[in-house]
Write a protein that holds these residues in place. Structure first.
Motif, PDB file in Angstrom:
ATOM      1  N   THR A  21      42.661 -93.019  79.227  1.00 33.71           N
ATOM      2  CA  THR A  21      42.949 -91.462  79.020  1.00 33.71           C
ATOM      3  C   THR A  21      44.323 -91.172  79.579  1.00 33.71           C
ATOM      4  O   THR A  21      44.580 -91.800  80.678  1.00 33.71           O
ATOM      5  CB  THR A  21      41.650 -90.564  79.404  1.00 33.71           C
ATOM      6  OG1 THR A  21      41.580 -90.738  81.083  1.00 33.71           O
ATOM      7  CG2 THR A  21      40.612 -91.205  78.718  1.00 33.71           C
ATOM      8  N   GLU A  34      30.508 -81.361  78.187  1.00 33.69           N
ATOM      9  CA  GLU A  34      30.321 -81.805  79.650  1.00 33.69           C
ATOM     10  C   GLU A  34      28.928 -82.463  79.767  1.00 33.69           C
ATOM     11  O   GLU A  34      28.913 -83.331  80.750  1.00 33.69           O
ATOM     12  CB  GLU A  34      30.376 -80.495  80.597  1.00 33.69           C
ATOM     13  CG  GLU A  34      31.885 -80.140  80.371  1.00 33.69           C
ATOM     14  CD  GLU A  34      31.891 -78.710  81.347  1.00 33.69           C
ATOM     15  OE1 GLU A  34      30.685 -77.937  81.512  1.00 33.69           O
ATOM     16  OE2 GLU A  34      32.908 -78.071  81.720  1.00 33.69           O
ATOM     17  N   PHE A  83      29.813 -86.287  78.058  1.00 32.42           N
ATOM     18  CA  PHE A  83      30.591 -86.965  78.604  1.00 32.42           C
ATOM     19  C   PHE A  83      30.789 -86.690  79.935  1.00 32.42           C
ATOM     20  O   PHE A  83      30.708 -85.488  80.666  1.00 32.42           O
ATOM     21  CB  PHE A  83      32.204 -86.771  78.180  1.00 32.42           C
ATOM     22  CG  PHE A  83      32.008 -87.005  76.571  1.00 32.42           C
ATOM     23  CD1 PHE A  83      32.241 -88.625  76.060  1.00 32.42           C
ATOM     24  CD2 PHE A  83      32.134 -86.078  75.698  1.00 32.42           C
ATOM     25  CE1 PHE A  83      32.100 -88.655  74.696  1.00 32.42           C
ATOM     26  CE2 PHE A  83      32.045 -86.334  74.236  1.00 32.42           C
ATOM     27  CZ  PHE A  83      32.034 -87.583  73.816  1.00 32.42           C
ATOM     28  N   SER A  84      30.831 -87.692  80.848  1.00 28.65           N
ATOM     29  CA  SER A  84      30.924 -87.342  82.448  1.00 28.65           C
ATOM     30  C   SER A  84      32.320 -87.959  82.843  1.00 28.65           C
ATOM     31  O   SER A  84      32.966 -88.531  81.895  1.00 28.65           O
ATOM     32  CB  SER A  84      29.604 -88.258  82.980  1.00 28.65           C
ATOM     33  OG  SER A  84      29.981 -89.516  82.889  1.00 28.65           O
ATOM     34  N   GLU A  85      32.494 -87.427  83.943  1.00 28.72           N
ATOM     35  CA  GLU A  85      33.572 -87.830  84.563  1.00 28.72           C
ATOM     36  C   GLU A  85      33.866 -89.561  84.725  1.00 28.72           C
ATOM     37  O   GLU A  85      35.002 -89.946  84.472  1.00 28.72           O
ATOM     38  CB  GLU A  85      33.944 -87.366  85.997  1.00 28.72           C
ATOM     39  CG  GLU A  85      34.082 -85.991  86.428  1.00 28.72           C
ATOM     40  CD  GLU A  85      35.649 -85.725  85.727  1.00 28.72           C
ATOM     41  OE1 GLU A  85      36.391 -86.483  86.000  1.00 28.72           O
ATOM     42  OE2 GLU A  85      35.723 -84.434  85.228  1.00 28.72           O
ATOM     43  N   GLU A  86      32.874 -89.978  84.942  1.00 32.67           N
ATOM     44  CA  GLU A  86      32.939 -91.730  84.956  1.00 32.67           C
ATOM     45  C   GLU A  86      33.134 -92.210  83.457  1.00 32.67           C
ATOM     46  O   GLU A  86      33.942 -93.274  83.465  1.00 32.67           O
ATOM     47  CB  GLU A  86      31.539 -92.157  85.395  1.00 32.67           C
ATOM     48  CG  GLU A  86      31.168 -91.829  86.786  1.00 32.67           C
ATOM     49  CD  GLU A  86      31.930 -92.496  87.575  1.00 32.67           C
ATOM     50  OE1 GLU A  86      32.163 -93.593  87.522  1.00 32.67           O
ATOM     51  OE2 GLU A  86      32.210 -91.630  88.498  1.00 32.67           O
ATOM     52  N   ASP A  87      33.120 -91.389  82.462  1.00 33.85           N
ATOM     53  CA  ASP A  87      33.564 -92.075  81.027  1.00 33.85           C
ATOM     54  C   ASP A  87      35.045 -92.078  80.777  1.00 33.85           C
ATOM     55  O   ASP A  87      35.649 -92.866  80.145  1.00 33.85           O
ATOM     56  CB  ASP A  87      32.931 -91.019  79.980  1.00 33.85           C
ATOM     57  CG  ASP A  87      31.677 -91.213  79.967  1.00 33.85           C
ATOM     58  OD1 ASP A  87      30.804 -92.177  80.204  1.00 33.85           O
ATOM     59  OD2 ASP A  87      30.821 -90.098  79.478  1.00 33.85           O
ATOM     60  N   PHE A  88      35.701 -91.454  81.830  1.00 36.90           N
ATOM     61  CA  PHE A  88      37.067 -91.351  81.849  1.00 36.90           C
ATOM     62  C   PHE A  88      38.159 -91.844  82.696  1.00 36.90           C
ATOM     63  O   PHE A  88      39.209 -91.688  83.111  1.00 36.90           O
ATOM     64  CB  PHE A  88      37.684 -89.544  81.703  1.00 36.90           C
ATOM     65  CG  PHE A  88      36.905 -88.922  80.495  1.00 36.90           C
ATOM     66  CD1 PHE A  88      37.365 -89.244  79.349  1.00 36.90           C
ATOM     67  CD2 PHE A  88      35.846 -88.111  80.686  1.00 36.90           C
ATOM     68  CE1 PHE A  88      36.747 -88.483  78.158  1.00 36.90           C
ATOM     69  CE2 PHE A  88      35.217 -87.602  79.657  1.00 36.90           C
ATOM     70  CZ  PHE A  88      35.783 -87.847  78.445  1.00 36.90           C
ATOM     71  N   LYS A  89      37.315 -92.812  83.597  1.00 39.95           N
ATOM     72  CA  LYS A  89      37.943 -93.428  84.901  1.00 39.95           C
ATOM     73  C   LYS A  89      38.370 -94.783  84.419  1.00 39.95           C
ATOM     74  O   LYS A  89      38.690 -95.689  85.250  1.00 39.95           O
ATOM     75  CB  LYS A  89      37.005 -93.658  85.869  1.00 39.95           C
ATOM     76  CG  LYS A  89      36.710 -92.155  86.548  1.00 39.95           C
ATOM     77  CD  LYS A  89      35.970 -92.069  87.787  1.00 39.95           C
ATOM     78  CE  LYS A  89      35.973 -90.722  88.237  1.00 39.95           C
ATOM     79  NZ  LYS A  89      35.637 -90.369  89.818  1.00 39.95           N
ATOM     80  N   ASP A  90      38.412 -95.200  83.067  1.00 41.04           N
ATOM     81  CA  ASP A  90      38.677 -96.563  82.792  1.00 41.04           C
ATOM     82  C   ASP A  90      40.215 -96.670  82.491  1.00 41.04           C
ATOM     83  O   ASP A  90      40.733 -97.604  82.118  1.00 41.04           O
ATOM     84  CB  ASP A  90      38.054 -97.008  81.525  1.00 41.04           C
ATOM     85  CG  ASP A  90      38.392 -96.055  80.292  1.00 41.04           C
ATOM     86  OD1 ASP A  90      39.197 -95.223  80.311  1.00 41.04           O
ATOM     87  OD2 ASP A  90      37.977 -96.177  79.181  1.00 41.04           O
ATOM     88  N   ASP A 136      46.255 -87.619  81.094  1.00 41.05           N
ATOM     89  CA  ASP A 136      45.922 -86.051  81.667  1.00 41.05           C
ATOM     90  C   ASP A 136      46.796 -85.315  80.713  1.00 41.05           C
ATOM     91  O   ASP A 136      47.981 -85.197  80.817  1.00 41.05           O
ATOM     92  CB  ASP A 136      46.299 -86.080  83.219  1.00 41.05           C
ATOM     93  CG  ASP A 136      46.201 -84.713  83.903  1.00 41.05           C
ATOM     94  OD1 ASP A 136      45.969 -83.680  82.900  1.00 41.05           O
ATOM     95  OD2 ASP A 136      45.993 -84.822  85.007  1.00 41.05           O
TER      96      ASP A 136
END
Length: 64
Positions: free
Chosen positions: A55, A42, A45-52, A57
């Motif tokens: 990924t 955690e 990696f932040s939440e921002e890393d996965f908003k592209d 769910d």
């Protein structure tokens, strides 16, 4: 005595059993992550890393 089952019903039963077994296999292959390891992940990696949008769910993928 014999049991008669419609082909469509048999296909649905087989599909359900195969899906269940694949989910069980997937769950059994997931590695254990300790609380310490999870905190480290955690922090890296932040939440921002996965908003592209690249990924998936995992819970939706597993149908949960």
């Amino acid at each position: 005595m014999s049991i008669v089952i419609e082909e469509a019903k048999l296909e649905e039963i087989i599909r359900r059993v195969v899906r269940e077994e694949l989910l069980n296999l997937t769950i059994n292959l997931i590695l254990y992550v300790s609380d310490e390891e999870m905190k480290e992940l955690e922090n890296v990696f932040s939440e921002e890393d996965f908003k592209d949008g690249e990924t998936v769910d995992g819970m939706k993928w597993l149908g949960q």
